[in-house]
Design a protein around this motif. Structure first.
Motif, PDB file in Angstrom:
ATOM      1  N   CYS A   1     -11.946 -30.559  16.710  1.00  0.00           N
ATOM      2  CA  CYS A   1     -11.710 -29.889  15.429  1.00  0.00           C
ATOM      3  C   CYS A   1     -12.019 -30.867  14.300  1.00  0.00           C
ATOM      4  O   CYS A   1     -12.354 -32.027  14.544  1.00  0.00           O
ATOM      5  CB  CYS A   1     -10.255 -29.432  15.342  1.00  0.00           C
ATOM      6  SG  CYS A   1      -9.780 -28.199  16.577  1.00  0.00           S
TER       7      CYS A   1
ATOM      8  N   HIS B   1     -10.416 -23.727  14.361  1.00  0.00           N
ATOM      9  CA  HIS B   1      -9.525 -24.011  15.488  1.00  0.00           C
ATOM     10  C   HIS B   1     -10.325 -23.869  16.786  1.00  0.00           C
ATOM     11  O   HIS B   1     -10.232 -22.864  17.506  1.00  0.00           O
ATOM     12  CB  HIS B   1      -8.343 -23.054  15.477  1.00  0.00           C
ATOM     13  CG  HIS B   1      -7.525 -23.096  14.221  1.00  0.00           C
ATOM     14  ND1 HIS B   1      -7.102 -24.267  13.637  1.00  0.00           N
ATOM     15  CD2 HIS B   1      -7.049 -22.090  13.434  1.00  0.00           C
ATOM     16  CE1 HIS B   1      -6.388 -23.993  12.553  1.00  0.00           C
ATOM     17  NE2 HIS B   1      -6.357 -22.681  12.402  1.00  0.00           N
TER      18      HIS B   1
ATOM     19  N   PRO C   1      -5.372 -25.663  17.536  1.00  0.00           N
ATOM     20  CA  PRO C   1      -5.153 -25.667  16.088  1.00  0.00           C
ATOM     21  C   PRO C   1      -5.496 -27.013  15.450  1.00  0.00           C
ATOM     22  O   PRO C   1      -5.270 -28.078  16.029  1.00  0.00           O
ATOM     23  CB  PRO C   1      -3.652 -25.377  15.957  1.00  0.00           C
ATOM     24  CG  PRO C   1      -3.273 -24.716  17.234  1.00  0.00           C
ATOM     25  CD  PRO C   1      -4.132 -25.368  18.274  1.00  0.00           C
ATOM     26  N   CYS C   2      -6.052 -26.945  14.252  1.00  0.00           N
ATOM     27  CA  CYS C   2      -6.315 -28.148  13.457  1.00  0.00           C
ATOM     28  C   CYS C   2      -4.997 -28.706  12.916  1.00  0.00           C
ATOM     29  O   CYS C   2      -3.952 -28.059  12.982  1.00  0.00           O
ATOM     30  CB  CYS C   2      -7.242 -27.806  12.292  1.00  0.00           C
ATOM     31  SG  CYS C   2      -8.844 -27.151  12.782  1.00  0.00           S
TER      32      CYS C   2
ATOM     33  N   GLU D   1      -8.819 -20.830   7.352  1.00  0.00           N
ATOM     34  CA  GLU D   1      -8.788 -21.122   8.779  1.00  0.00           C
ATOM     35  C   GLU D   1      -9.734 -20.160   9.500  1.00  0.00           C
ATOM     36  O   GLU D   1      -9.555 -18.944   9.411  1.00  0.00           O
ATOM     37  CB  GLU D   1      -7.380 -20.945   9.349  1.00  0.00           C
ATOM     38  CG  GLU D   1      -6.318 -21.825   8.745  1.00  0.00           C
ATOM     39  CD  GLU D   1      -4.934 -21.462   9.258  1.00  0.00           C
ATOM     40  OE1 GLU D   1      -4.633 -21.746  10.436  1.00  0.00           O
ATOM     41  OE2 GLU D   1      -4.152 -20.878   8.478  1.00  0.00           O
TER      42      GLU D   1
ATOM     43  N   ALA E   1     -10.048 -18.913  12.702  1.00  0.00           N
ATOM     44  CA  ALA E   1      -9.252 -18.821  13.922  1.00  0.00           C
ATOM     45  C   ALA E   1      -9.875 -17.833  14.905  1.00  0.00           C
ATOM     46  O   ALA E   1      -9.161 -17.188  15.683  1.00  0.00           O
ATOM     47  CB  ALA E   1      -7.819 -18.410  13.587  1.00  0.00           C
TER      48      ALA E   1
ATOM     49  N   ALA F   1      -8.518 -18.471  18.163  1.00  0.00           N
ATOM     50  CA  ALA F   1      -7.140 -18.954  18.238  1.00  0.00           C
ATOM     51  C   ALA F   1      -6.062 -17.906  18.089  1.00  0.00           C
ATOM     52  O   ALA F   1      -4.910 -18.251  17.797  1.00  0.00           O
ATOM     53  CB  ALA F   1      -6.934 -20.049  17.193  1.00  0.00           C
TER      54      ALA F   1
ATOM     55  N   TYR G   1       0.960 -23.543  15.959  1.00  0.00           N
ATOM     56  CA  TYR G   1       0.936 -24.838  15.286  1.00  0.00           C
ATOM     57  C   TYR G   1       2.304 -25.063  14.674  1.00  0.00           C
ATOM     58  O   TYR G   1       2.805 -24.210  13.941  1.00  0.00           O
ATOM     59  CB  TYR G   1      -0.143 -24.866  14.203  1.00  0.00           C
ATOM     60  CG  TYR G   1      -0.126 -26.140  13.384  1.00  0.00           C
ATOM     61  CD1 TYR G   1      -0.600 -27.338  13.921  1.00  0.00           C
ATOM     62  CD2 TYR G   1       0.390 -26.157  12.092  1.00  0.00           C
ATOM     63  CE1 TYR G   1      -0.566 -28.514  13.179  1.00  0.00           C
ATOM     64  CE2 TYR G   1       0.421 -27.320  11.349  1.00  0.00           C
ATOM     65  CZ  TYR G   1      -0.065 -28.495  11.900  1.00  0.00           C
ATOM     66  OH  TYR G   1      -0.026 -29.665  11.175  1.00  0.00           O
TER      67      TYR G   1
END
Length: 384
Positions: free
Chosen positions: A105, A133, A138-139, A157, A159, A162, A167
């Protein structure tokens, strides 16, 4: 062929779609609002807006945040091209921040260094940073949000990988540390609507902008109109928007799929844990899990020796193992090379890509199928 990803459709999903087909609404109907509400509650978000694809969601997200010609978006090269492309759709510029060699990431360290260097030189800071992500990991959103406040950029984001990830013990999509979060429901993703996407946000004004932009920029709300309403038929186009609507059939499928989302993620995590255990002794790099997150494992990427990747990939495919590679660094594509990007721009992303192979992982993958994959990987890697 055992594919790297596959949808998981049951009879309840089919029944949900058939019910809509027999109803009065095929689009712009009640199933869409139900899907949005269900998804927002699941993520802990204040608002969710369903759209025709994650690409559409990313495009609407940057538009809602005001990105336009002369603007600048930063993202990572280790993503599908759409993450960067949406900035070009707006006439804005794109730049790339290298990845963390462990998580794949965005590297928060590289991001911090780039921001500080640009500010010190009097250069142009980004209007938006879109983080990805990758594979469901997750970042580091808390630090990214802190940097956003310090340097004055907005945060999206991506995602797409994800849904169902966590997170800091919160679901990805809550937007605790971002302005907007975009999801994909493509068939290889964790839940599917065929094609489709969702954007979550905690900002009611952004939610309104997204909903209008997905339907040509049109409103029927008299309080939003610039002129007095002429009647129940009247509408106004406030912005130049798009037809990015999702259908009721897709939304009904999405609602049905959400019933099993936690089961899908649990199965993926179990499969990933088995890969982690059974492949640990091989001379390959396995996915790393950051302690602040809990991946939903859309992908299970391994990294092999770069000079062996093509041979290993081809041999696994020849044995019926549908491996894939995610991703070719975006800036190496011809469109971006014509903008001036060159090989070597993001060394960590290029090093990861050189050896990356995504192994099959999907919720309906059987233990027997996984055993076949692992036996093939072991044989091919050890006899390279």
């Amino acid at each position: 062929m055992i594919p790297y990803g596959r949808q998981d459709i049951d009879e309840a999903d089919i029944d949900a779609v058939v019910k809509v087909l027999r109803s009065d609404w095929l689009t712009q109907g009640p199933s869409i609002q139900e899907f949005e509400t269900t998804f927002a509650v699941y993520c802990g978000a204040a608002h969710a807006v369903a759209v025709s694809s994650a690409t559409a969601g990313l495009h609407l997200a940057v538009k809602a945040l005001g990105l336009k010609s002369g603007g600048l978006l930063w993202t990572v090269p280790n993503t599908f091209v759409a993450t960067a492309n949406v900035a070009l759709y707006c006439g804005a510029d794109v730049d790339f921040v290298d990845i963390d060699p462990n998580t794949y990431c965005i590297s928060v360290q590289r991001l911090r260094e780039r921001l500080a260097a640009v500010r010190a030189s009097g250069g142009r800071l980004p209007d938006i940073v879109t983080v990805v992500h990758f594979a469901g990991q997750p970042c580091e959103m808390q630090e990214i949000r802190r940097l956003a406040k310090e340097f004055g950029f907005r945060v999206i984001e991506d995602a797409s990988h994800a849904v169902g990830a966590e997170y800091m013990s919160r679901k990805v999509g809550s937007c605790d540390h971002s302005d907007l979060c975009v999801f994909s429901f493509h068939p290889v993703k964790i839940v599917t609507t065929g094609e489709g996407g969702m954007v979550t946000t905690s900002d009611p004004f952004l939610a309104t902008a997204l909903a209008e932009l997905r339907t040509h920029g049109i409103t029927r709300d008299p309080q939003r109109m610039e002129s007095a309403s002429q009647g129940a038929w009247y509408y106004e186009m406030l912005e130049l928007g798009f037809n990015y609507r999702i259908t009721d059939m897709q939304a009904a499928l999405g609602c049905s799929q959400m019933r099993r989302l936690d089961d899908f993620v649990a199965r993926r995590r179990k499969l990933a844990a088995t890969y982690n255990r059974e492949l640990a002794d091989l001379p390959i790099r396995l996915p790393y899990q950051h302690p602040d997150g809990n991946s939903s494992f859309h992908l299970y990427p391994i990294v092999v020796e770069a000079e062996q990747r093509a041979r290993i990939f081809a041999e696994l495919r020849s044995r019926g193992i549908g491996v894939n590679v995610h991703y070719i660094p975006v800036y190496t594509q011809p469109v971006y090379r014509r903008l001036g990007f060159e090989i070597g721009y993001c060394p960590s992303a290029e090093a990861y890509y050189a050896g990356a192979i995504s192994l099959p992982l999907f919720s309906r993958m059987s233990d027997d199928e996984q055993n076949v994959v692992m036996a093939a990987v072991r044989d091919v890697v050890l006899h390279s």
